[in-house]
Design a protein around this motif. Structure first.
Motif, PDB file in Angstrom:
ATOM      1  N   ILE A 190      10.839   3.074   8.528  1.00 51.73           N
ATOM      2  CA  ILE A 190      11.640   3.296   7.322  1.00 51.73           C
ATOM      3  C   ILE A 190      10.756   3.285   6.088  1.00 51.73           C
ATOM      4  O   ILE A 190      10.950   4.071   5.146  1.00 51.73           O
ATOM      5  N   ALA A 191       9.719   2.416   6.101  1.00 54.85           N
ATOM      6  CA  ALA A 191       8.822   2.342   4.948  1.00 54.85           C
ATOM      7  C   ALA A 191       8.026   3.640   4.812  1.00 54.85           C
ATOM      8  O   ALA A 191       7.963   4.233   3.736  1.00 54.85           O
ATOM      9  N   ALA A 234       3.203   0.529  10.903  1.00 47.99           N
ATOM     10  CA  ALA A 234       4.101   0.273   9.775  1.00 47.99           C
ATOM     11  C   ALA A 234       5.546   0.616  10.158  1.00 47.99           C
ATOM     12  O   ALA A 234       5.773   1.469  11.002  1.00 47.99           O
ATOM     13  N   PRO A 235       6.515  -0.073   9.539  1.00 43.31           N
ATOM     14  CA  PRO A 235       7.919   0.231   9.837  1.00 43.31           C
ATOM     15  C   PRO A 235       8.234   1.681   9.495  1.00 43.31           C
ATOM     16  O   PRO A 235       7.822   2.174   8.449  1.00 43.31           O
TER      17      PRO A 235
END
Lengths: 415, 406
Positions: free
Chosen positions: A241-242, A238-239
């Protein structure tokens, strides 16, 4: 491929033409990569060394330039073109400033500033030097033929050209050791280094241990194994930032679910500011690092586990070894190679990690690592030189680690 | 250790710990699912767990009987109020009973798996004891890892579907009001309508695809040369790839920022597309050369003998053979480009040119409600997750093929 010579003369020595052709082809194939990588990696690295010895701030990135405003003023005899010139920098002088422009057809020159020379409708004014924050003005009295508004539009429509030489701090030969002096003096640097080491060592070890545990769980065939393996990779895929924002919201001191849960379970009576208190914030970012990177270790360890010969375990079973003995005396020695490689590589990359801490705490509450310090110095304090000096320190550490890495590890696993 | 190796010790100890783990899990699960206050009753759960473990070892009942008995007992205990899971005043009785019953079934069944093979109350062999401990640890591991991975993502999705005031009122209440219908997704609708997320999504997509294409174009020839051709400096080159791959981005980001500011490349997609492939080429080169080395050289030599040139060999023989590797490298590079945050954050200021990660960073302000932030996070996460789950086989291979970077 190179032994293409006649019979009975033995193999040829030295580099034959075929070998040379092969090497030429190889360099041809490598050239684009080499070019682009050196442009974007090697040049910036050299630049960072250069900048680290320069007294430079964020504001110095735009070199001082002469700025001009042109307007048509007055009317009748008083009608004049006015050029207001100023130096964009408040401190640095500009030398040899010139202004050139051309008059529209509707205007003819009456008298002009003595510093200007005319060539038909075109003219050039030599304004000499402009001090830091200095201003200057050039006026050219003109006669008008035709409509004034149209003339004004035509005059202001042609942009005047300015030239001038200024002392660009990026390219001149002023050097200083002030940046290094500043970052090494004071306790701050050693605090930052300590935080970095804590984060790196525990983040790396934690990710390895949790990865090992997860790999052992999944090192058997059962239904849903594929799904679990996919699920356990989520934090890594997952990114950042997320997931970082998800963590911030989960651990929010006022409305975070984690705090509510802990209070409800009776573990704590008041809410905890996970990312804002001094020792806790560092522990939390380390836990985040472990959470995000255990999948990677687990993938590698699992791949290695699945390639271990099962005969060995059968033999151990015959000899009556218990499960823990099998793990300790058989599996672990087999995994030691991949574990040490992973440790060193992860150590280097955790040391280099920036985004995670930057997003979670912004380097506050005692979580400022060296890489976050690069950003802090360069952009928050606007001192590019000091930021570059920290970056140089980071790079030197990296070189140290990689010497170690190549000496002890690379031959072992071929990584 | 030796003192532990008796059925009457191992059974109760593992039983107590296991029920405590399960009770905590259930309490968290039910809190998140219903919003009602549930918590594990520490002492009671340890006590009942020990009793259950002891019973299992002493009586050695079948799996079904153990589960049913545990369920009935737990429901009864819950009615009296001394069950392994305690609940607040406001918790609904129905949930309390259903939860206790489920907990009983789960505990009976799983504790039977853990302890079922023990011979009885007497001394245990080292093998039997360790087997029981390992089964306990395995069960704990599954619960632990699933929880730590799933909870942040669950919170992310559920937060995006609720609104700020509901969340502040009860941060544990993740029930969603299904009667709203499509209204549930209003923060997503607002993101796309007011915050320009459609354009960010598109920018991220084409920047990532371009990065993949450029990376492959540069790294395939390079990887082939390093893997197959003999030339002086090959070993040094191979190492310097790895070295470059270790250079921290933040060290490079500073001069790149300066250079881009001076040349006007900052704030342009072109600049981003220029810089992303360079961060991924070393990774891709490294992964691909490993794969190329593994391909049989004889096939290529046969092609050379038949009169193909080297380039034709690469194009007609090597590349078709390495399609799986190309797929995993592409996926991996796509993931890096899609998730990239630092460069986008430093180099892009103009909202019309944001990538998705940069767009999410711009949502992080106190004026924008947090469900928008989480909706943005979901929008960024879902495509990469879908891609990853769909092509997991390639991804796992590609990741282990030589990329340890994060």
């Amino acid at each position: 491929m190179s032994d293409s010579t006649g019979p009975a003369s033995g193999p040829p020595r030295g580099t034959g033409p075929l070998l040379k052709r092969e090497a030429r082809l190889a360099w041809g194939l490598l050239f684009p990569t080499l070019a682009i990588v050196s442009a974007v990696v090697v040049l910036p690295l050299l630049a960072i060394f250069w900048i680290s010895f320069k007294p430079i701030g964020l504001a110095d990135l735009r070199p001082p330039t002469p700025v001009v405003r042109e307007s048509l003023r007055g009317s009748g005899d008083d009608l004049r073109l006015q050029y207001r010139v100023r130096n964009s920098s408040q401190s640095e002088p500009i030398t040899g400033v010139t202004l050139s422009d051309s008059l529209p057809e509707s205007l003819t020159v009456l008298t002009a500033d003595p510093r200007c020379t005319f060539d038909g409708a075109d003219f050039t004014c030599d304004l000499g030097d402009l001090d830091g924050g200095g201003r200057d003005e050039v006026e050219i009295f003109v006669a008008l033929q035709g409509d004034e508004d149209a003339a004004e539009e035509a005059a202001e429509g042609s942009d005047p050209r300015m030239t001038g030489r200024s002392n660009n701090i990026l390219t001149n030969f002023d050097f200083t050791l002030e940046n290094f002096d500043r970052i090494f003096s004071g306790d701050e640097f050693w605090g930052v280094l300590g935080v970095t080491l804590f984060y790196t060592v525990f983040g790396t070890l934690g990710a390895l241990i949790f990865g090992l545990f997860a790999a052992m769980l999944l090192n058997k065939e059962f239904r849903g194994q594929g799904i679990l393996r996919g699920l356990y990779l989520f934090p890594y895929v997952a990114p950042v930032i997320a997931v970082a924002f998800a963590w911030i919201i989960l651990f929010d001191p006022f409305s975070g679910s984690a705090n509510a849960l802990l209070i409800q379970m009776g573990v704590t009576s008041s809410s905890i500011n996970f990312f804002g208190e001094r020792p806790l914030a560092l522990i939390m970012v380390t836990v985040f690092e472990i959470w995000r990177y255990f999948p990677l270790s687990f993938l590698f360890i699992l791949a290695r586990m699945q390639s271990i010969d099962t005969d060995m375990y059968e033999a151990a079973d015959m000899d009556g070894a218990s499960p823990f003995q099998k793990f300790w005396y058989l599996s672990l020695p087999q995994l030691l190679g991949i574990l040490s490689v992973l440790f060193l590589l992860r150590f280097i990359w955790t040391f280099n990690k920036f985004d995670d801490i930057f997003l979670l705490t912004g380097g506050n509450a005692g979580t400022r690592t060296l890489t976050v310090n690069v950003y802090e110095q360069a952009f928050a304090i606007s001192n590019i030189g000091a930021g570059a000096a920290v970056a140089v320190v980071v790079f030197c550490c990296l070189v140290l680690f990689s010497v170690f890495f190549f000496r002890y590890v690379s031959q072992e696993e071929g990584l | 250790m030796r003192a532990l190796r008796f059925g009457y010790v191992t059974g109760p100890v593992l039983g107590a710990l296991w029920l405590f783990v399960l009770a905590t899990t259930l309490a968290v699960l039910m809190s998140f699912a219903t919003g009602d206050p549930f918590r594990p009753a520490g002492l009671w759960s340890l006590l009942w767990g020990a009793a259950l473990g002891l019973g299992l070892v002493a009586l050695r009942p079948g799996k079904g009987i153990a589960s049913l008995a545990a369920a009935v007992v737990f429901v009864l205990l819950a009615v009296i109020g001394i069950g392994p899971v305690a609940s607040g005043e406001t918790a609904s009785t129905l949930w309390k009973l259903v939860g206790s019953g489920a907990l009983g079934l789960a505990t009976g069944w799983s504790l039977h798996v853990i302890l079922g093979h023990l011979p009885g109350m007497g001394a245990l062999t080292r093998h039997e004891f360790e087997e029981a401990v390992i089964r306990f640890l395995t069960g704990f591991g599954y619960i632990f890892f699933t929880a730590i991975v799933a909870i942040p993502f669950y919170v992310m999705v559920m937060t995006s579907l609720k609104n700020q005031s509901e969340l502040i009122q009860n941060p544990l209440d993740f029930t969603i009001d299904l009667s709203q219908g499509w209204g549930l997704f209003r923060s997503y609708v607002e993101l796309f309508a007011d915050f320009n997320f459609g354009s960010y999504l598109w920018t991220s997509f084409y920047v990532s695809v371009l990065t993949v294409l450029l990376t492959l174009a540069f790294s395939i020839p390079g990887a082939y040369a390093v893997a197959r051709l003999r030339f002086r400096g090959r070993a040094a080159f191979s190492r310097s790839i790895l070295l470059i791959y270790m250079v921290p981005m933040i060290v490079l980001a500073l001069p790149i920022y300066i250079a881009f500011s001076m040349t006007g490349l900052r704030n342009t997609i072109f600049g981003i597309v220029l810089i992303y492939p360079v961060t991924t080429i070393p990774v891709a080169l490294y992964m691909l050369q490993g794969y190329f080395r593994g391909l049989p050289a004889e096939v290529e030599e046969a092609g050379l003998m038949d009169g193909l040139s080297r380039l034709a060999v690469i194009w007609k023989i090597t590349l078709p053979l390495s399609l799986p590797a190309l797929a995993s490298v592409s996926l991996y590079v796509f993931m890096i480009a899609w998730n990239e945050f630092l460069l986008a954050f430093m180099l892009l200021d103009d909202p019309s040119k944001f990538t998705l990660t940069r767009g999410i960073a711009s949502l992080n302000s106190s004026e924008i409600p947090r469900q928008h932030l989480m909706a943005g996070a979901v929008v960024a996460t879902v495509p990469i997750m879908a891609l990853f789950l769909g092509l997991e086989r390639f991804m796992t291979k590609g990741l282990t093929a030589g990329s340890v970077k994060g």
